[in-house]
Design a protein around this motif. Sequence first.
Motif, short mmCIF file in Angstrom:
data_model
loop_
_atom_site.label_atom_id
_atom_site.label_comp_id
_atom_site.label_asym_id
_atom_site.label_seq_id
_atom_site.Cartn_x
_atom_site.Cartn_y
_atom_site.Cartn_z
N SER A 1 -4.79 -5.16 14.12
CA SER A 1 -5.21 -6.36 13.41
C SER A 1 -4.67 -7.62 14.07
O SER A 1 -3.63 -7.61 14.71
CB SER A 1 -4.72 -6.29 11.96
OG SER A 1 -4.96 -7.49 11.29
N ASN B 1 4.60 -6.97 13.80
CA ASN B 1 3.78 -8.13 14.13
C ASN B 1 4.40 -8.79 15.35
O ASN B 1 5.55 -9.23 15.32
CB ASN B 1 3.75 -9.10 12.94
CG ASN B 1 2.66 -10.13 13.07
OD1 ASN B 1 2.60 -10.87 14.05
ND2 ASN B 1 1.79 -10.20 12.08
N ASN C 1 5.50 -1.88 9.93
CA ASN C 1 4.75 -3.10 10.23
C ASN C 1 5.41 -3.78 11.42
O ASN C 1 6.57 -4.16 11.37
CB ASN C 1 4.76 -4.02 9.00
CG ASN C 1 4.03 -5.33 9.23
OD1 ASN C 1 4.14 -5.96 10.26
ND2 ASN C 1 3.29 -5.76 8.22
N GLY D 1 -4.22 -10.10 11.92
CA GLY D 1 -3.69 -10.71 10.71
C GLY D 1 -4.12 -9.91 9.51
O GLY D 1 -4.44 -8.73 9.61
N SER D 2 -4.16 -10.55 8.36
CA SER D 2 -4.54 -9.87 7.13
C SER D 2 -6.02 -9.56 7.12
O SER D 2 -6.84 -10.41 7.40
CB SER D 2 -4.19 -10.76 5.93
OG SER D 2 -4.75 -10.25 4.76
N HIS E 1 0.44 -13.31 -0.45
CA HIS E 1 -0.95 -12.89 -0.26
C HIS E 1 -1.88 -13.91 -0.90
O HIS E 1 -1.53 -14.60 -1.86
CB HIS E 1 -1.14 -11.51 -0.89
CG HIS E 1 -2.44 -10.86 -0.56
ND1 HIS E 1 -3.61 -11.15 -1.23
CD2 HIS E 1 -2.77 -9.92 0.36
CE1 HIS E 1 -4.60 -10.43 -0.74
NE2 HIS E 1 -4.11 -9.67 0.23
N SER F 1 -3.29 -17.23 10.81
CA SER F 1 -2.50 -16.69 9.71
C SER F 1 -1.62 -17.77 9.06
O SER F 1 -0.80 -18.41 9.71
CB SER F 1 -1.61 -15.56 10.22
OG SER F 1 -0.58 -15.27 9.31
N ASN G 1 2.68 -8.43 3.76
CA ASN G 1 1.61 -7.63 4.33
C ASN G 1 1.33 -7.95 5.79
O ASN G 1 0.78 -7.13 6.52
CB ASN G 1 0.32 -7.81 3.52
CG ASN G 1 -0.17 -9.25 3.50
OD1 ASN G 1 0.59 -10.17 3.20
ND2 ASN G 1 -1.43 -9.46 3.80
N GLU G 2 1.74 -9.12 6.26
CA GLU G 2 1.46 -9.49 7.65
C GLU G 2 2.65 -9.27 8.58
O GLU G 2 2.47 -8.84 9.71
CB GLU G 2 1.00 -10.95 7.73
CG GLU G 2 -0.36 -11.17 7.09
CD GLU G 2 -1.00 -12.47 7.54
OE1 GLU G 2 -0.83 -12.86 8.71
OE2 GLU G 2 -1.68 -13.11 6.72
N ARG H 1 -0.96 -7.44 14.84
CA ARG H 1 -0.18 -6.63 13.91
C ARG H 1 -0.50 -5.16 14.13
O ARG H 1 -1.67 -4.76 14.12
CB ARG H 1 -0.52 -7.01 12.47
CG ARG H 1 0.30 -6.25 11.42
CD ARG H 1 -0.18 -6.57 10.01
NE ARG H 1 -1.54 -6.08 9.77
CZ ARG H 1 -2.23 -6.32 8.66
NH1 ARG H 1 -1.70 -7.08 7.71
NH2 ARG H 1 -3.45 -5.83 8.50
#
Length: 364
Positions: free
Chosen positions: A303, A282, A280, A305-306, A91, A316, A142-143, A334
């Motif tokens: 999303s 992606n 999650n 991305g983040s 992150h 990203s 997180n992604e 995502r």
Amino acid sequence: MIYLDYQATTPLAPEVLAAMLPWLQNQHANPHSAHAPGRAAKAAVEVARESVAALLPAGGSLSFTSGATEAINWAIKGAPAGGIVTLATEHAATLDTAEALARAGRAVTVLPVKAGGLVDLDAARAAIVPGTALVAVMLVNNEIGVIQPIAELAAIAHEAGALFLCDAVQGYGRVAIPNGCDLIAISAHKIHGPKGIGALWIRDGVAIEPLLHGGGQEASGRSGTLSPALCAGFGAAARLAADYGDDDAAHVAGLWSLTSERLGDGWNINGSIEQRYHGNLNIRRDGLDVNRLMSELRDIAFSAGSACASGSGRSSHVLRAIGLSEAQARSSIRLGFGRYTTEEELVIAIDRINAAAAAQRIAA
């Protein structure tokens, strides 16, 4: 609105709101005051602390912070002098803090990851050597949702005499946090708690310098007046995660299977399929115009991305780190789901995403 952005934040649980309301409405005392209302507020804070710590390893203390960003900054900047080792997929709170220290003269090593997003343990062993002060690695990305081998990395860090920081923001309350960590950063709003509060867990015997100076309200030296309302909310969210963790995991596994089966042709999953948290997803589709897709599906929250990097104009860094081209990174989305996502709304969302993406291909 169909909400599929659980990695950015999660819906506030009704039980959490109920736990917070008394402290927002009429119980306004400072928990650091010595009078009776202050002691009552302090007691509420300590009950919450116990609930949050119950989902963490034994043998440590928990300090509340304003969020995980503060906790990560504190852990990295407060660690003893020496080198810092981290991963390219971390992150921004970790990477940008490490970069700031590098500009100040600290030795910083950012390790690449393999195509699936996992660290190369041999490369980690070569980089984490005596003189390294801190190794900082995220538990669940997180992604892309990839789960790193935290126990193995912590053992490597300890062999070199380094501390190990685990960014457990996306994993806390969802997957088990391995033993061996020296510092663990977490956040309330990722587990249906309030925004504006997180915590840093510090293993017994580990000492780090304060990030914020002042009243020293927390035993670890963190300064600042705590909010009983936010603490109570975090505690309630942690208790829910403890009580319903197995149900949440089963629900997420079912949603993952449903989504994977329902996705149309042409989609590829970014990151390891085996070593990941299944809430999650992606995915990318070659040639997909993500901005157009999001514009056409404004009643579906997902999303590109983040959320922390939205508006930066950059693709990203996580997707580029796993080997995707700029075009592939920019054609990825995502989808995040969890406790309050229903199968019915997920089916509607996936079908509409499929249809909109297919229409782009036909138009091209």
